[in-house]
Motif scaffolding. Structure first.
Motif, PDB file in Angstrom:
ATOM      1  N   GLY A  92       0.814  -1.218   0.000  1.00  0.00           N
ATOM      2  CA  GLY A  92       0.000   0.000   0.000  1.00  0.00           C
ATOM      3  C   GLY A  92       0.843   1.262   0.000  1.00  0.00           C
ATOM      4  N   SER A  93       0.279   2.317   0.580  1.00  0.00           N
ATOM      5  CA  SER A  93       0.921   3.636   0.517  1.00  0.00           C
ATOM      6  C   SER A  93       2.237   3.694   1.295  1.00  0.00           C
ATOM      7  N   LEU A  94       2.445   2.737   2.179  1.00  0.00           N
ATOM      8  CA  LEU A  94       3.701   2.713   2.947  1.00  0.00           C
ATOM      9  C   LEU A  94       4.917   2.723   2.028  1.00  0.00           C
ATOM     10  N   ALA A 118       5.380  -8.272   5.279  1.00  0.00           N
ATOM     11  CA  ALA A 118       4.334  -8.540   6.269  1.00  0.00           C
ATOM     12  C   ALA A 118       3.235  -9.396   5.667  1.00  0.00           C
ATOM     13  N   ASP A 119       3.031  -9.180   4.368  1.00  0.00           N
ATOM     14  CA  ASP A 119       2.015  -9.952   3.662  1.00  0.00           C
ATOM     15  C   ASP A 119       2.306  -9.843   2.176  1.00  0.00           C
ATOM     16  N   GLU A 120       1.642 -10.693   1.431  1.00  0.00           N
ATOM     17  CA  GLU A 120       1.793 -10.602  -0.030  1.00  0.00           C
ATOM     18  C   GLU A 120       0.487 -10.975  -0.683  1.00  0.00           C
ATOM     19  N   ARG A 121       0.176 -10.232  -1.728  1.00  0.00           N
ATOM     20  CA  ARG A 121      -0.986 -10.560  -2.552  1.00  0.00           C
ATOM     21  C   ARG A 121      -0.496 -11.568  -3.586  1.00  0.00           C
ATOM     22  N   LEU A 122      -1.272 -12.614  -3.833  1.00  0.00           N
ATOM     23  CA  LEU A 122      -0.772 -13.697  -4.690  1.00  0.00           C
ATOM     24  C   LEU A 122      -1.046 -13.385  -6.164  1.00  0.00           C
ATOM     25  N   SER A 130       1.333  -6.349  -6.530  1.00  0.00           N
ATOM     26  CA  SER A 130       2.318  -7.155  -5.788  1.00  0.00           C
ATOM     27  C   SER A 130       3.093  -6.266  -4.818  1.00  0.00           C
ATOM     28  N   ASN A 131       3.077  -6.623  -3.545  1.00  0.00           N
ATOM     29  CA  ASN A 131       3.807  -5.819  -2.563  1.00  0.00           C
ATOM     30  C   ASN A 131       5.304  -5.857  -2.840  1.00  0.00           C
ATOM     31  N   TYR A 132       5.828  -7.055  -3.092  1.00  0.00           N
ATOM     32  CA  TYR A 132       7.256  -7.128  -3.413  1.00  0.00           C
ATOM     33  C   TYR A 132       7.543  -6.367  -4.712  1.00  0.00           C
ATOM     34  N   ILE A 203      -4.859  -5.125   8.424  1.00  0.00           N
ATOM     35  CA  ILE A 203      -3.426  -4.818   8.524  1.00  0.00           C
ATOM     36  C   ILE A 203      -2.683  -6.044   7.992  1.00  0.00           C
ATOM     37  N   ALA A 204      -1.509  -5.831   7.385  1.00  0.00           N
ATOM     38  CA  ALA A 204      -0.903  -6.915   6.606  1.00  0.00           C
ATOM     39  C   ALA A 204      -2.036  -7.501   5.768  1.00  0.00           C
ATOM     40  N   SER A 205      -2.251  -8.819   5.748  1.00  0.00           N
ATOM     41  CA  SER A 205      -3.475  -9.328   5.108  1.00  0.00           C
ATOM     42  C   SER A 205      -4.347 -10.025   6.144  1.00  0.00           C
ATOM     43  N   THR A 233      -6.592 -13.704  -3.001  1.00  0.00           N
ATOM     44  CA  THR A 233      -5.733 -14.666  -2.311  1.00  0.00           C
ATOM     45  C   THR A 233      -4.433 -13.985  -1.896  1.00  0.00           C
ATOM     46  N   ARG A 234      -4.011 -14.301  -0.706  1.00  0.00           N
ATOM     47  CA  ARG A 234      -2.847 -13.629  -0.107  1.00  0.00           C
ATOM     48  C   ARG A 234      -2.169 -14.566   0.885  1.00  0.00           C
ATOM     49  N   ILE A 235      -1.051 -14.143   1.395  1.00  0.00           N
ATOM     50  CA  ILE A 235      -0.495 -14.772   2.592  1.00  0.00           C
ATOM     51  C   ILE A 235      -0.184 -13.643   3.568  1.00  0.00           C
ATOM     52  N   THR A 256     -10.178   9.175   4.849  1.00  0.00           N
ATOM     53  CA  THR A 256     -10.947   7.924   4.714  1.00  0.00           C
ATOM     54  C   THR A 256     -10.611   6.940   5.838  1.00  0.00           C
ATOM     55  N   LYS A 257      -9.470   7.149   6.485  1.00  0.00           N
ATOM     56  CA  LYS A 257      -9.057   6.225   7.555  1.00  0.00           C
ATOM     57  C   LYS A 257      -9.622   6.637   8.923  1.00  0.00           C
ATOM     58  N   ALA A 258     -10.139   7.884   9.028  1.00  0.00           N
ATOM     59  CA  ALA A 258     -10.538   8.397  10.350  1.00  0.00           C
ATOM     60  C   ALA A 258     -11.558   7.488  11.065  1.00  0.00           C
TER      61      ALA A 258
HETATM   62  O1  LIG Z   1      -1.196  -5.979   1.012  1.00  0.00           O
HETATM   63  C1  LIG Z   1      -1.881  -5.220   1.662  1.00  0.00           C
HETATM   64  O2  LIG Z   1      -3.123  -5.152   1.531  1.00  0.00           O
HETATM   65  C2  LIG Z   1      -1.185  -4.293   2.595  1.00  0.00           C
HETATM   66  O3  LIG Z   1      -0.058  -4.781   3.180  1.00  0.00           O
HETATM   67  C3  LIG Z   1      -2.178  -3.681   3.562  1.00  0.00           C
HETATM   68  O4  LIG Z   1      -2.177  -4.209   4.835  1.00  0.00           O
HETATM   69  C4  LIG Z   1      -1.979  -2.189   3.573  1.00  0.00           C
HETATM   70  O5  LIG Z   1      -0.980  -1.842   4.480  1.00  0.00           O
HETATM   71  C5  LIG Z   1      -3.274  -1.527   3.903  1.00  0.00           C
HETATM   72  O6  LIG Z   1      -4.232  -1.928   2.969  1.00  0.00           O
HETATM   73  C6  LIG Z   1      -3.168  -0.031   3.885  1.00  0.00           C
HETATM   74  O7  LIG Z   1      -2.895   0.376   2.589  1.00  0.00           O
HETATM   75  P1  LIG Z   1      -2.892   1.899   2.232  1.00  0.00           P
HETATM   76  O8  LIG Z   1      -1.860   2.550   3.076  1.00  0.00           O
HETATM   77  O9  LIG Z   1      -2.553   1.951   0.770  1.00  0.00           O
HETATM   78  O10 LIG Z   1      -4.265   2.409   2.519  1.00  0.00           O
END
Ligand SMILES: O=C(O)[C@H](O)[C@@H](O)[C@H](O)[C@H](O)COP(=O)(O)O
Length: 309
Positions: A92-94, A118-122, A130-132, A203-205, A233-235, A256-258
């Motif tokens: 994500g935005s991180l 922390a997680d990965e989208r498959l 893809s996070n990686y 958080i993560a998935s 699908t994710r891990i 949107t996160k508030a």
């Molecule tokens: O693979 C994922 O889905 C991410 O690891 C997820 O946990 C992400 O951190 C949040 O969805 C926030 O994402 P944003 O910061 O883009 O809103």
């Protein structure tokens, strides 16, 4: 549920967050790489359980990251002693935050980093989902490795994206080899675990209401199927792994996160994944948040103090 309130560093604008997060990351890096005597301060903040684990890890022989890459144990004691900074990244935005904050710093010792996810989208690494893949394109490919060294990066096996269970099991083996055999350590201990938080609270998935994965106590990595947002699908690394880290840091921005931040901070009894982590890693959790994400949220905000260069 009782909870210990985490440190919440608030910023008027999101632009301030990237610099502060980068400073926080470099501070975590320097603490992790410092000689043991200098690490005393950070260790005093750990729970008794975590301290026990630290002792356990330091007493037993552990597989170094380079051994993992080479696929087996090694008698190279120099490699065993090398201090590495072990960090877990979410997607994500991180990734953009780290891109903006870290790449311009001169004090990131990239060559000493072990980067896990922390997680990965498959999905294939070439996908924008893809996070990686995103971390590679936005950060890893842009490091001046001749100057700063090359981090070791531990991602999922792309050939297993059609089999979430196999992919999770395989990634767990990667962690086991990187942090020590299962026999000698119950949980890996990251120096820093970086998380975002989605508007739906995942958080993560780890998604709210996915009780099986949220309650997982034994596995380090779980498969996720039927995710309600993004790739289905994710891990994901599990709550015990996240909570066992030296530092757990959330980076969250935008109005949107508030609503979800309000629930996490004010209604921990609802058991959203972040509330579980706020409690499970109490004393080691920080939030870097812009004011928009804290609209109508009743929390005590702290001003972030940069560490001296
Ligand atoms: O693979 C994922 O889905 C991410 O690891 C997820 O946990 C992400 O951190 C949040 O969805 C926030 O994402 P944003 O910061 O883009 O809103």
């Amino acid at each position: 549920m009782t909870t210990t309130v985490p440190k919440i560093f608030a910023f008027h604008e999101f632009s301030g967050v990237a610099e502060a997060v980068a400073d926080h990351v470099v501070h975590a890096q320097n603490s992790a790489l410092a000689p043991k005597s200098e690490r005393k301060h950070s260790v005093t903040n750990l729970s008794v359980n975590a301290l026990d684990m630290t002792r356990e890890v330091s007493c037993k022989s552990t597989a170094s990251a380079s051994e993992v890459k080479n696929g087996g144990s090694s008698s190279n004691s120099k490699a065993k002693k090398e201090k590495r900074f072990k960090i877990a990244l979410s997607g994500g935005s991180l990734i953009q935050v780290l891109h903006e904050g870290l790449l311009k710093r001169e004090d990131v010792l990239w060559g000493k980093w072990d980067i896990y996810f922390a997680d990965e989208r498959l999905v294939p690494f070439s996908s924008n989902e893809s996070n990686y893949g995103c971390a590679k394109r936005k950060i890893l490919d842009q490091i001046d490795t001749a100057k700063y060294g090359t981090p070791k990066v531990y991602h999922i096996d792309e050939s297993l994206i059609d089999d979430p269970q196999e992919c999770a099991d395989n990634y767990e083996k990667v962690l086991i080899r990187g942090f020590a055999g299962r026999d000698s350590v119950k949980l890996p201990m990251f120096d820093l675990f970086l998380l975002g938080c989605a508007p739906d609270g995942h958080i993560a998935s780890l998604f709210p209401n996915f009780q099986d994965s949220l309650r997982e106590k034994l596995a380090w990595v779980v498969p996720v199927k039927n995710a309600p947002s993004g790739p289905s699908t994710r891990i994901s690394l599990t709550i015990p792994v996240i909570c066992h880290s030296h530092r757990v840091t959330f980076v969250v921005e935008g109005a949107t996160k508030a609503p979800v931040i309000k629930t996490i901070m004010e209604r921990p009894e609802k058991g959203l994944p972040s509330s579980i982590v706020n409690e499970g890693a109490a004393g080691r959790v920080s939030w870097f948040v812009d004011d928009d994400a804290l609209t109508d949220v009743l929390v005590t905000k702290k001003k972030y103090k940069f560490h001296p260069a």
